[in-house]
Scaffold this motif. Structure first.
Motif, mmCIF file in Angstrom:
data_model
loop_
_atom_site.group_PDB
_atom_site.id
_atom_site.type_symbol
_atom_site.label_atom_id
_atom_site.label_comp_id
_atom_site.label_asym_id
_atom_site.label_seq_id
_atom_site.Cartn_x
_atom_site.Cartn_y
_atom_site.Cartn_z
ATOM 1 N N THR A 129 37.238 -10.528 24.598
ATOM 2 C CA THR A 129 38.537 -10.322 23.957
ATOM 3 C C THR A 129 38.780 -8.848 23.645
ATOM 4 O OG1 THR A 129 38.349 -12.527 22.963
ATOM 5 C CG2 THR A 129 40.005 -11.067 22.039
ATOM 6 N N CYS A 130 37.727 -8.130 23.305
ATOM 7 C CA CYS A 130 37.876 -6.726 22.908
ATOM 8 C C CYS A 130 37.934 -5.763 24.089
ATOM 9 C CB CYS A 130 36.712 -6.315 22.001
ATOM 10 S SG CYS A 130 36.738 -7.098 20.364
ATOM 11 N N LEU A 131 37.385 -6.152 25.222
ATOM 12 C CA LEU A 131 37.280 -5.231 26.351
ATOM 13 C C LEU A 131 38.629 -4.900 26.993
ATOM 14 C CD1 LEU A 131 34.064 -6.453 28.234
ATOM 15 C CD2 LEU A 131 34.438 -4.161 27.292
ATOM 16 N N ASN A 132 38.736 -3.683 27.461
ATOM 17 C CA ASN A 132 39.841 -3.265 28.331
ATOM 18 C C ASN A 132 39.280 -2.198 29.265
ATOM 19 O OD1 ASN A 132 39.747 -0.813 26.896
ATOM 20 N ND2 ASN A 132 41.337 -1.471 25.460
ATOM 21 N N SER A 133 40.106 -1.664 30.149
ATOM 22 C CA SER A 133 39.588 -0.726 31.153
ATOM 23 C C SER A 133 38.965 0.512 30.514
ATOM 24 C CB SER A 133 40.711 -0.315 32.112
ATOM 25 O OG SER A 133 41.789 0.271 31.390
ATOM 26 N N GLU A 134 39.541 0.963 29.419
ATOM 27 C CA GLU A 134 39.009 2.141 28.741
ATOM 28 C C GLU A 134 37.635 1.850 28.119
ATOM 29 O OE1 GLU A 134 40.211 4.878 24.893
ATOM 30 O OE2 GLU A 134 41.825 4.060 26.138
ATOM 31 N N LYS A 135 37.520 0.696 27.479
ATOM 32 C CA LYS A 135 36.247 0.336 26.833
ATOM 33 C C LYS A 135 35.165 0.042 27.876
ATOM 34 C CE LYS A 135 38.172 -1.511 22.509
ATOM 35 N NZ LYS A 135 39.618 -1.604 22.740
ATOM 36 N N VAL A 136 35.556 -0.505 29.013
ATOM 37 C CA VAL A 136 34.585 -0.774 30.076
ATOM 38 C C VAL A 136 33.910 0.521 30.514
ATOM 39 C CG1 VAL A 136 34.360 -1.442 32.509
ATOM 40 C CG2 VAL A 136 35.597 -2.920 30.935
ATOM 41 N N ARG A 137 34.665 1.589 30.560
ATOM 42 C CA ARG A 137 34.102 2.878 30.985
ATOM 43 C C ARG A 137 33.071 3.401 29.991
ATOM 44 N NH1 ARG A 137 36.054 4.757 35.446
ATOM 45 N NH2 ARG A 137 34.962 6.726 35.124
ATOM 46 N N GLU A 138 33.165 2.963 28.727
ATOM 47 C CA GLU A 138 32.154 3.354 27.743
ATOM 48 C C GLU A 138 30.786 2.761 28.089
ATOM 49 O OE1 GLU A 138 33.111 3.241 23.552
ATOM 50 O OE2 GLU A 138 35.258 3.113 24.025
ATOM 51 N N LEU A 139 30.799 1.670 28.849
ATOM 52 C CA LEU A 139 29.543 1.035 29.245
ATOM 53 C C LEU A 139 28.768 1.891 30.243
ATOM 54 C CD1 LEU A 139 30.820 -2.649 29.674
ATOM 55 C CD2 LEU A 139 29.486 -1.736 27.764
ATOM 56 N N LEU A 140 29.435 2.868 30.842
ATOM 57 C CA LEU A 140 28.769 3.750 31.803
ATOM 58 C C LEU A 140 27.757 4.671 31.129
ATOM 59 C CD1 LEU A 140 31.784 4.709 34.084
ATOM 60 C CD2 LEU A 140 29.660 3.638 34.853
ATOM 61 N N ASP A 141 27.933 4.887 29.837
ATOM 62 C CA ASP A 141 26.966 5.708 29.109
ATOM 63 C C ASP A 141 25.597 5.055 29.210
ATOM 64 O OD1 ASP A 141 25.355 6.330 26.530
ATOM 65 O OD2 ASP A 141 26.909 7.875 26.561
#
Length: 422
Positions: A129-141
């Protein structure tokens, strides 16, 4: 939520278990009320968020996690707390951002490692529910990539978990850089799982936007590179002892995905121009075909089944799929048609057009490939005609493909004819 401080105080004294149980019941009931009050009510969502209930709830979940008991009361309180976070976030961007700020990545990681399937499932619901394209990119860290890896583990271990599936298909797979980073960290078994999810996504029959097509093309580039790098791993399957070699299983699944991708016209054009892919497919077909002739193994053509038996081996159909890929890459593409000619791929395909129980439908895929190779390509037509005249191509096989050799003005012509009825 005074229950939070009461739980902390009660837990400090293990003799006060009655008080702890009472507090856990109270917490669970409070979260049930809050959870239900959030359903499709933006006003209540905003009020609760502005009261600071999101950060309080996250802190309480962390406290509950610290209580090292396996009581059902504790699990119920945790489940209800996660359901509340899911409901306050549903359709509410501000709440989603607040949860992300408080819970990412530590709380998500904590809840995803629980042995309780409901807690894991509800955590996946909140994360999705919280994820979006911007937040997904944070997973790249590098420090956050563990969370994406854990989601994949949850999907693999709990196939009934719909939320983990949705996280992967609707969020993670939309970021090619993340897929590439994940793939590098996965075991071979987990790679197979990821490739199967990509396969399912590619196979979906719906309108694809230009943005989605761009993502698929980037996946195609990466997966084609992986196949070119690891294709020879499949030769390990010539040994019965290595029939379950995991690296070889990844190669098989990579080929399946590439075949599916080349079945889509827009992705096909991209893959047709990819350097080295066609050459790799032909080289791999040649190696597996040779391996099957040098010794009896899964790559050896056989036709001894009665029709009632079924061969159970991961490499069944591998040569069929290689020929399918070659045929797809040559569809209305003169440059690739000529490339197969130069690589002596046509005699190789013709040598694989007999019925083979280890490669179902290989005859049909060979017919398809030869048609694509000879369409508006006189040089390839002449080669097959000359092979037939010299006895290097089986005339009955050509007839089964609906092809016939004719001589016109001292020139051999390969033309299509209606296939004879069986």
């Amino acid at each position: 939520m005074s229950a939070s401080s009461e739980i902390e105080q009660a837990y400090k004294n293990s003799c006060e278990l009655v008080d702890l149980d009472t507090c856990l019941l109270l917490v669970a009931e409070c979260f049930r009320c809050l959870r239900n009050a959030c359903v499709e009510c933006a006003k209540n969502q905003h009020v609760m968020r502005n009261l600071g209930l999101i950060s309080t709830s996250v802190n309480l979940i962390k406290l509950l996690h610290g209580i090292q008991i396996k009581e059902e009361l504790l699990l119920t309180a945790l489940r209800c707390s996660l359901q509340f976070l899911g409901n306050i976030a549903a359709g509410n961007g501000d709440s989603q951002n607040s949860i992300w700020k408080c819970a990412f990545p530590d709380l998500f990681l904590t809840c995803l490692t629980y042995s309780d399937e409901k807690i894991v499932s509800y955590c996946c619901m909140v994360l999705f529910t919280c994820l979006n394209s911007e937040k997904v990119r944070e997973l790249l860290d590098p420090g956050n990539l563990t969370l994406a890896l854990r989601v994949l583990e949850v999907y693999k271990d709990q196939l009934e978990s719909e939320w983990s599936l949705l996280i992967v298909t609707d969020h993670l797979l939309k970021c090619p850089e993340l897929v590439k980073a994940l793939y590098a960290k996965l075991s071979n078994q987990e790679r197979v799982t990821l490739l199967e999810l990509i396969m399912a996504k590619v196979s979906e029959n719906h309108h694809v936007t230009s943005e989605e097509m761009n993502v698929f093309m980037r996946h195609a580039d990466f997966l084609a590179g992986c196949f070119q790098e690891k294709c020879e791993a499949v030769l390990k399957l010539t040994s019965a002892a290595d029939a379950e070699d995991e690296e070889a299983l990844v190669t098989i699944r990579l080929l399946d995905v590439l075949c599916e991708m080349t079945s889509n016209n827009r992705q096909l054009e991209h893959l047709q121009a990819l350097p080295g892919l066609l050459e790799t497919a032909i080289d791999t077909l040649r190696l597996t075909h040779l391996a099957g002739k040098q010794a009896v193994n899964i790559f050896t053509a056989t036709h001894a089944m009665t029709g009632q038996e079924e061969i159970s081996h991961p490499a069944v159909g591998f040569k069929s799929h290689l020929i399918r890929l070659i045929g797809n890459l040559c569809y209305k593409n003169k440059e690739n048609q000529d490339k197969v000619y130069e690589l002596d791929g046509i005699p190789l395909i013709l040598d694989n057009c007999s019925i083979d129980d280890n490669n179902p439908f290989v005859n049909q895929w060979a017919v398809y490939a030869i048609r694509n190779l000879t369409e508006q390509n006189e040089k390839n037509q002449e080669l097959i005609a000359q092979m037939e005249e010299k006895g290097l191509a089986d005339n009955s096989a050509l007839e089964s493909m609906g092809l016939q050799i004719e001589k016109q003005d001292d020139k051999l012509i390969l033309r299509s004819v209606r296939k004879k009825p069986l």
